[in-house]
Design a protein around this motif. Structure first.
Motif, PDB file in Angstrom:
ATOM      1  N   THR A  80     -26.438  -5.582  81.477  1.00  0.00           N
ATOM      2  CA  THR A  80     -26.063  -5.104  82.874  1.00  0.00           C
ATOM      3  C   THR A  80     -24.513  -5.550  82.951  1.00  0.00           C
ATOM      4  OG1 THR A  80     -27.124  -7.053  84.002  1.00  0.00           O
ATOM      5  CG2 THR A  80     -28.291  -4.777  83.812  1.00  0.00           C
ATOM      6  N   PRO A  81     -23.835  -4.483  83.813  1.00  0.00           N
ATOM      7  CA  PRO A  81     -22.331  -4.902  83.872  1.00  0.00           C
ATOM      8  C   PRO A  81     -22.310  -6.009  85.179  1.00  0.00           C
ATOM      9  CG  PRO A  81     -22.842  -3.030  85.037  1.00  0.00           C
ATOM     10  CD  PRO A  81     -23.991  -3.559  84.293  1.00  0.00           C
ATOM     11  N   LEU A  82     -20.862  -6.569  85.041  1.00  0.00           N
ATOM     12  CA  LEU A  82     -20.606  -7.114  86.235  1.00  0.00           C
ATOM     13  C   LEU A  82     -19.674  -6.549  86.992  1.00  0.00           C
ATOM     14  CD1 LEU A  82     -19.541 -10.765  85.002  1.00  0.00           C
ATOM     15  CD2 LEU A  82     -21.557 -10.303  86.183  1.00  0.00           C
ATOM     16  N   ASP A 136     -16.776 -19.509  88.193  1.00  0.00           N
ATOM     17  CA  ASP A 136     -16.790 -20.761  88.851  1.00  0.00           C
ATOM     18  C   ASP A 136     -18.063 -21.109  89.652  1.00  0.00           C
ATOM     19  OD1 ASP A 136     -13.927 -21.524  88.187  1.00  0.00           O
ATOM     20  OD2 ASP A 136     -13.492 -20.104  89.684  1.00  0.00           O
ATOM     21  N   VAL A 137     -18.712 -20.010  90.141  1.00  0.00           N
ATOM     22  CA  VAL A 137     -19.946 -20.165  90.870  1.00  0.00           C
ATOM     23  C   VAL A 137     -20.783 -18.889  90.600  1.00  0.00           C
ATOM     24  CG1 VAL A 137     -20.853 -20.456  93.359  1.00  0.00           C
ATOM     25  CG2 VAL A 137     -18.798 -21.625  92.841  1.00  0.00           C
ATOM     26  N   VAL A 138     -21.980 -19.341  90.457  1.00  0.00           N
ATOM     27  CA  VAL A 138     -23.192 -18.370  90.211  1.00  0.00           C
ATOM     28  C   VAL A 138     -24.194 -18.336  91.502  1.00  0.00           C
ATOM     29  CG1 VAL A 138     -24.683 -17.165  88.760  1.00  0.00           C
ATOM     30  CG2 VAL A 138     -22.715 -18.348  87.573  1.00  0.00           C
ATOM     31  N   LEU A 139     -24.342 -17.272  92.095  1.00  0.00           N
ATOM     32  CA  LEU A 139     -25.250 -17.263  93.184  1.00  0.00           C
ATOM     33  C   LEU A 139     -26.589 -16.511  92.644  1.00  0.00           C
ATOM     34  CD1 LEU A 139     -22.653 -16.268  96.063  1.00  0.00           C
ATOM     35  CD2 LEU A 139     -23.657 -18.664  95.227  1.00  0.00           C
ATOM     36  N   VAL A 140     -27.699 -17.269  93.096  1.00  0.00           N
ATOM     37  CA  VAL A 140     -29.060 -16.732  92.241  1.00  0.00           C
ATOM     38  C   VAL A 140     -30.050 -16.774  93.577  1.00  0.00           C
ATOM     39  CG1 VAL A 140     -30.574 -17.005  90.290  1.00  0.00           C
ATOM     40  CG2 VAL A 140     -28.272 -17.781  89.959  1.00  0.00           C
ATOM     41  N   PRO A 141     -30.933 -15.758  93.609  1.00  0.00           N
ATOM     42  CA  PRO A 141     -31.900 -15.566  94.267  1.00  0.00           C
ATOM     43  C   PRO A 141     -32.744 -16.604  93.921  1.00  0.00           C
ATOM     44  CG  PRO A 141     -31.200 -13.451  93.883  1.00  0.00           C
ATOM     45  CD  PRO A 141     -30.586 -14.322  93.023  1.00  0.00           C
ATOM     46  N   VAL A 142     -33.814 -17.288  94.760  1.00  0.00           N
ATOM     47  CA  VAL A 142     -34.871 -18.058  94.250  1.00  0.00           C
ATOM     48  C   VAL A 142     -36.208 -17.512  95.031  1.00  0.00           C
ATOM     49  CG1 VAL A 142     -35.830 -20.689  94.296  1.00  0.00           C
ATOM     50  CG2 VAL A 142     -33.161 -20.040  94.227  1.00  0.00           C
ATOM     51  N   SER A 143     -37.031 -17.619  94.151  1.00  0.00           N
ATOM     52  CA  SER A 143     -38.316 -17.265  94.499  1.00  0.00           C
ATOM     53  C   SER A 143     -39.416 -18.291  93.958  1.00  0.00           C
ATOM     54  CB  SER A 143     -38.795 -15.724  94.272  1.00  0.00           C
ATOM     55  OG  SER A 143     -40.313 -15.342  94.641  1.00  0.00           O
ATOM     56  N   VAL A 146     -19.864 -15.035  91.093  1.00  0.00           N
ATOM     57  CA  VAL A 146     -21.003 -14.111  90.418  1.00  0.00           C
ATOM     58  C   VAL A 146     -22.257 -14.143  91.383  1.00  0.00           C
ATOM     59  CG1 VAL A 146     -22.296 -13.157  88.786  1.00  0.00           C
ATOM     60  CG2 VAL A 146     -19.829 -13.840  88.078  1.00  0.00           C
ATOM     61  N   SER A 147     -22.716 -12.831  92.090  1.00  0.00           N
ATOM     62  CA  SER A 147     -24.011 -12.876  92.635  1.00  0.00           C
ATOM     63  C   SER A 147     -24.839 -11.997  91.752  1.00  0.00           C
ATOM     64  CB  SER A 147     -23.795 -12.444  94.101  1.00  0.00           C
ATOM     65  OG  SER A 147     -23.420 -11.126  94.140  1.00  0.00           O
ATOM     66  N   ALA A 206     -12.764 -13.715  94.066  1.00  0.00           N
ATOM     67  CA  ALA A 206     -13.194 -12.377  93.500  1.00  0.00           C
ATOM     68  C   ALA A 206     -14.861 -12.631  93.649  1.00  0.00           C
ATOM     69  CB  ALA A 206     -12.778 -11.924  92.051  1.00  0.00           C
ATOM     70  N   LEU A 207     -15.614 -11.680  93.921  1.00  0.00           N
ATOM     71  CA  LEU A 207     -16.817 -11.537  93.847  1.00  0.00           C
ATOM     72  C   LEU A 207     -17.551 -10.540  92.789  1.00  0.00           C
ATOM     73  CD1 LEU A 207     -19.788 -12.534  94.622  1.00  0.00           C
ATOM     74  CD2 LEU A 207     -19.852 -10.747  96.528  1.00  0.00           C
ATOM     75  N   LEU A 208     -18.147 -10.907  91.875  1.00  0.00           N
ATOM     76  CA  LEU A 208     -18.866  -9.669  90.932  1.00  0.00           C
ATOM     77  C   LEU A 208     -20.381  -9.808  91.150  1.00  0.00           C
ATOM     78  CD1 LEU A 208     -16.655 -10.933  87.802  1.00  0.00           C
ATOM     79  CD2 LEU A 208     -16.003  -9.033  89.269  1.00  0.00           C
ATOM     80  N   LEU A 209     -20.794  -8.605  90.932  1.00  0.00           N
ATOM     81  CA  LEU A 209     -22.102  -8.282  91.032  1.00  0.00           C
ATOM     82  C   LEU A 209     -22.808  -8.035  89.668  1.00  0.00           C
ATOM     83  CD1 LEU A 209     -22.050  -5.777  93.884  1.00  0.00           C
ATOM     84  CD2 LEU A 209     -22.415  -8.269  94.209  1.00  0.00           C
ATOM     85  N   LYS A 210     -23.873  -9.133  89.341  1.00  0.00           N
ATOM     86  CA  LYS A 210     -24.703  -8.758  88.044  1.00  0.00           C
ATOM     87  C   LYS A 210     -25.633  -7.817  88.416  1.00  0.00           C
ATOM     88  CE  LYS A 210     -25.833  -9.902  83.836  1.00  0.00           C
ATOM     89  NZ  LYS A 210     -25.172  -9.060  82.869  1.00  0.00           N
ATOM     90  N   ALA A 211     -25.614  -6.738  88.130  1.00  0.00           N
ATOM     91  CA  ALA A 211     -26.386  -5.614  88.697  1.00  0.00           C
ATOM     92  C   ALA A 211     -27.682  -5.482  87.868  1.00  0.00           C
ATOM     93  CB  ALA A 211     -25.607  -4.414  88.733  1.00  0.00           C
ATOM     94  N   GLU A 212     -28.785  -6.205  87.857  1.00  0.00           N
ATOM     95  CA  GLU A 212     -29.982  -6.140  87.550  1.00  0.00           C
ATOM     96  C   GLU A 212     -30.590  -5.001  87.975  1.00  0.00           C
ATOM     97  OE1 GLU A 212     -31.401  -8.161  84.483  1.00  0.00           O
ATOM     98  OE2 GLU A 212     -29.048  -8.046  84.528  1.00  0.00           O
TER      99      GLU A 212
END
Length: 326
Positions: free
Chosen positions: A24-26, A176-183, A308-309, A42-48
């Motif tokens: 998937t793209p950023l 620099d920072v990767v933001l990841v949902p947590v379940s 990156v989120s 900058a905010l980039l979206l890892k579009a899963e």
């Protein structure tokens, strides 16, 4: 810790899922380049959400099922899930020519249940508690010889999810920072293992709804903390209603994750709306939490140039999508 998933294991999973899961793209969050030019982060979206099943879960499910010995795989697989992992197992099982049984709460969104059925899986409904789901799946595995494909507490699944981290660093080496949902923690476990191995200076931050903040409490306590189903069931983020992070994911969280923050229900909905309007990407509530953290909790995040989120999934009820587009 020797039991943590290693970079070679994640690289092996990447080889197995190649050609099945999409790389998937950023995607830049803003179409206007001016903020970056002016020195704004900058905010980039890892579009899963662009995966064939609409969520990242395909990576872990296919990595796990493809790793089974042929004789074991031929007997069929079983899992328990609120939706996205169930779809992933159904898709991977069909691709690998085996039977899939998925145990789902009766409260699972219809769009996710219907997708599982369309993929040929047998759906078994249970009460919306983690215990009911896991116990029923375990009984089915024992009775029929199915291989269990856990949704998150499994090294093979974690390695598959970790392929996202490899791609992020390969595509944006300066992240620099990767933001990841947590379940249940499988996603952040895999991503953090990969990111820390490839770019140790990068920070990995977990994000979850404040109405289902068991991972935040677990990190603070130094051990997994369980929230009851009534509490986690309050959030609109159905994919993030797991009551407790898994043991193996929690070991990764303690080793690799730099913090966990929470977002409100209103913030989640606003992030969903902005994603669809400003980037043309559909995010289900659980898929939007990482972006919500960037939009509303900058003061709680590490200062950085590149964020990156992970937009983890986009399986959204059509009626909700129409509301977002109004």
């Amino acid at each position: 810790m020797s039991d943590l998933v290693s970079l070679p294991e994640i690289e092996s999973a990447a080889e197995r899922i190649a050609g099945v899961a999409v790389r998937t793209p950023l995607v830049p969050f803003s179409r206007d380049p001016a903020p970056a030019a002016a020195g704004e982060p900058a905010l980039l979206l890892k579009a899963e959400s662009l995966q064939p099943i609409g969520a990242f879960k395909l990576r872990g499910a296919y990595a796990a099922i493809s790793a089974l010995p042929p004789a074991e795989r031929a007997r069929g697989v079983v899992t328990h899930s609120s939706g996205n992992h169930a779809q992933a197992v159904a898709y991977a099982a069909r691709a690998l020519g085996t039977k899939a049984v998925v145990v789902m709460p009766h409260t699972a969104p219809a769009v996710k249940v219907e997708a599982c059925i369309a993929l040929g899986a047998e759906v078994v409904y249970v009460e919306p508690t983690s215990q009911a789901r896991a116990e029923t799946a375990g009984k089915l595995a024992a009775a029929h010889g199915f291989a269990m494909i856990p949704p998150y507490d499994d090294a093979r699944v974690i390695a598959g999810q970790g392929t996202i981290g490899i791609e992020i660093v390969q595509d944006r080496p300066d992240v620099d920072v990767v933001l990841v949902p947590v379940s249940g923690g499988g996603l952040i476990a895999g991503i953090s293992a990969a990111v820390k191995a490839l770019r140790p200076e990068a920070m990995v931050i977990g994000v979850e709804p404040e109405l289902a903040a068991d991972a935040r409490d677990s990190m603070a306590a130094g051990r997994p903390i369980t929230w009851d189903a009534e509490r986690t069931g309050r959030t609109i983020a159905d994919a993030l209603r797991v009551q407790r992070v898994g043991d193996l994911p929690f070991a990764h969280i303690r080793a690799h994750v730099d913090g966990i923050i929470t977002v409100t229900e209103d913030e989640i909905e606003t992030a969903m709306r902005r994603l669809v309007r400003e980037t043309r990407l559909i995010a289900e509530p659980g898929g939007a939490v990482a972006t919500a953290a960037y939009l509303f909790h900058q003061a709680e995040l590490p200062a950085a140039r590149t964020y990156v989120s992970v937009l983890s999934g986009g399986n959204l009820d059509p009626a909700w999508l129409l509301d977002l587009l109004k």
